[in-house]
Design an enzyme around this catalytic site. Structure first.
Site, PDB file in Angstrom:
ATOM      1  N   LYS A 125     -19.045 -12.675 -22.325  1.00 42.83           N
ATOM      2  CA  LYS A 125     -19.188 -14.132 -21.714  1.00 42.83           C
ATOM      3  C   LYS A 125     -20.373 -14.070 -20.967  1.00 42.83           C
ATOM      4  O   LYS A 125     -21.102 -13.363 -20.498  1.00 42.83           O
ATOM      5  CB  LYS A 125     -18.283 -14.558 -20.802  1.00 42.83           C
ATOM      6  CG  LYS A 125     -18.032 -16.175 -20.671  1.00 42.83           C
ATOM      7  CD  LYS A 125     -17.188 -16.790 -21.796  1.00 42.83           C
ATOM      8  CE  LYS A 125     -17.108 -18.148 -21.762  1.00 42.83           C
ATOM      9  NZ  LYS A 125     -16.191 -18.925 -22.779  1.00 42.83           N
ATOM     10  N   ASP A 165     -20.165 -23.121 -24.465  1.00 42.98           N
ATOM     11  CA  ASP A 165     -18.770 -23.322 -23.457  1.00 42.98           C
ATOM     12  C   ASP A 165     -19.060 -24.483 -23.020  1.00 42.98           C
ATOM     13  O   ASP A 165     -20.057 -25.529 -23.073  1.00 42.98           O
ATOM     14  CB  ASP A 165     -18.587 -22.185 -22.532  1.00 42.98           C
ATOM     15  CG  ASP A 165     -17.211 -22.120 -21.840  1.00 42.98           C
ATOM     16  OD1 ASP A 165     -16.257 -21.775 -22.684  1.00 42.98           O
ATOM     17  OD2 ASP A 165     -17.185 -22.534 -20.802  1.00 42.98           O
TER      18      ASP A 165
HETATM   19  O1  2IT Z   1     -13.891 -19.771 -24.624  1.00 53.10           O
HETATM   20  C1  2IT Z   1     -14.116 -19.682 -25.825  1.00 53.10           C
HETATM   21  O2  2IT Z   1     -13.447 -19.071 -26.507  1.00 53.10           O
HETATM   22  C2  2IT Z   1     -15.337 -20.337 -26.091  1.00 53.10           C
HETATM   23  N1  2IT Z   1     -16.245 -20.853 -25.385  1.00 53.10           N
HETATM   24  C3  2IT Z   1     -15.956 -20.249 -27.527  1.00 53.10           C
HETATM   25  C4  2IT Z   1     -16.483 -18.874 -27.703  1.00 53.10           C
HETATM   26  C5  2IT Z   1     -17.161 -18.622 -29.097  1.00 53.10           C
HETATM   27  O3  2IT Z   1     -17.836 -17.494 -29.109  1.00 53.10           O
HETATM   28  O4  2IT Z   1     -17.087 -19.482 -29.938  1.00 53.10           O
END
Ligand code: 2IT
Length: 445
Positions: A125, A165
């Site tokens: 993340k 996100d």
């Molecule tokens: O929290 C999540 O799963 C997302 N923001 C999507 C992450 C993604 O790599 O599509």
């Protein structure tokens, strides 16, 4: 002290200023307790101690210039949490609240979520404390460029694949991808959530919301129920709430609230049709307020309040972490709500979840319910590698299958480890086992 308690204590001692990470680690580790006895090999290899420690934490300066020529400095993050199952995968969040503890909690959760999806993805993340609210398009572009000028050296289609996100949507992904492509001279699937024209998957924008509702359908089916005629309170008005509202209205449920940082709107007729379309307009206006919905459609607006005081059959937090607390949970109990499912990451506080379980409200956690977003990102990676693009029917069918399998795996793990019907325990254990077994296979590395 039990091993699990010991690990939790150490997590808190090591990084005292990361309350969201403590919360996520404590929740997951506590529900892993029943795995200890059955897996002495995990204990011996110190899997529990290792799994709370990210593979790598990147933190960097992001300097950029606003339209008036003033220089600003933000902080950028990428936490590459665990790549036991595949390349690091997870979104980027641009929001003033972002700090290392929040990105670590999200990366940690993402590791188990991605494991549940059945696709080969590790957990990561990232993001920044940049506030997109009120910024011009060119300012957002310059910020995204500056962010990618550092991030590009740490990511790659087989290394780490970021996505969106909160605060990062198709526009930001376009700018980020444009700079990556320029710097590397490679057109490759290094980001997901891309535009259709340059490698994006059909249905990725809808996927988190649609997937969440498919999951809720499965939860209801275990009770012999369906969505038809149910009233649903939804929080947020962004990408997740939008996809959820669309699917809920298709399936005959009525969405009666939406919310923003400014308060919530109550629409007893239900958010459907052009009102769902209008959510996009609200979002692209870049003001982060939901009140204009009330003016446009002549419904009530409750300033500074959360939607959980409204009577409903089902409550769906779709905004951000800890957006539903103990007193909100008490309101839902008083109003005889039957089901709560998190479409946001860690949307409910531990005290709220405790109350749900005491009052037999069926509850499912974000890492299971909202996994449709990253699953469809995984499908975007597959399409990029194949150099093909699938129809929306094909993507939808795969997404639906994945959500059913996450639901099944969560219930099966809950049953097998002595907590029948407990989606929280089940999702944590099912997600964990696959990561732990892979880590074990690699040895001490
Ligand atoms: O929290 C999540 O799963 C997302 N923001 C999507 C992450 C993604 O790599 O599509």
């Amino acid at each position: 002290m039990s091993l699990i308690q010991d690990v939790i204590t150490k997590v808190k001692e090591k990084d005292p200023a990361q309350p969201e990470f403590h919360q996520a680690a404590e929740e997951v580790l506590t529900s892993l307790e029943p795995t200890i006895e059955r897996h002495p090999e995990f204990v011996e290899a110190k899997i529990y101690e290792r799994i709370v420690e990210p593979d790598r934490v990147l933190m960097f300066r992001v300097p950029w210039e606003d339209d008036a020529g003033e220089v600003h400095v933000n902080r950028g993050f990428r936490v590459q949490f665990n790549n036991a199952l595949g390349p690091y995968k997870g979104g980027l969040r641009f929001h003033p609240s972002v700090n290392l503890g929040i990105i670590k909690f999200l990366g940690f959760e993402q590791t188990f979520k991605n494991s549940l999806t059945t696709l080969p993805m590790g957990g990561g993340k990232g993001g920044s404390d940049f506030n997109p609210k009120g910024k011009s398009d060119r300012e957002v572009m310059r910020f995204c460029y500056a962010f990618m000028r550092e991030l590009f050296r740490h990511i790659g289609p087989d290394t780490d694949v970021p996505a969106g996100d909160i605060g990062v949507g198709s526009r930001e992904i376009g700018y980020l991808y444009g700079m990556y492509k320029k710097l590397r001279n490679e057109h490759t699937g290094v980001l997901t959530g891309k535009g259709r024209e340059y490698g994006g998957s059909l249905l990725r924008p809808e996927a988190t919301g649609y997937g969440g509702i498919y999951f809720v359908q499965e939860m209801l089916a275990t009770q012999g129920e369906s969505l038809q005629g149910k009233t649903v309170t939804v929080s947020g008005f962004g990408n997740v709430a939008w996809g959820a509202a669309q699917k809920l209205s298709q399936l005959g449920a009525k969405v009666i609230t939406l919310s923003g940082p400014d308060g919530y709107i109550y629409d007893p007729e239900g958010v459907s049709g052009e009102k769902v379309e209008y959510m996009l307009e609200l979002r692209f206006s870049n003001n982060d307020i939901v009140e204009p919905y009330a003016e446009k459609f002549g419904v009530e607006f409750f300033k500074g309040k959360r939607p959980w005081e409204v009577k409903c059959d089902i409550a769906l937090p779709c905004a951000t972490q800890n957006e539903l607390n103990e007193s909100d949970a008490q309101n839902l109990i008083d109003n005889e709500t039957k089901l709560v499912a998190e479409l946001s990451n860690m949307g409910c506080t531990p005290e709220a979840i405790e109350l749900f379980s005491e009052h037999n409200i069926i509850f499912a956690p974000g890492k299971a319910v909202n996994a449709g977003g990253v699953s469809t990102s995984g499908l975007e990676m597959s399409q990029n590698s194949l150099r093909l693009s699938w129809t929306s029917e094909e993507v939808d069918q795969r997404l639906h299958g994945i959500m059913k399998s996450i639901h099944k795996a969560s219930l099966e793990a809950a049953e097998a480890y002595g907590a029948p019907g407990d989606y929280l325990v089940g999702a944590n254990i099912a997600g964990f086992l696959k990561v732990a077994k892979a880590m074990l296979a690699y040895g001490i590395v």
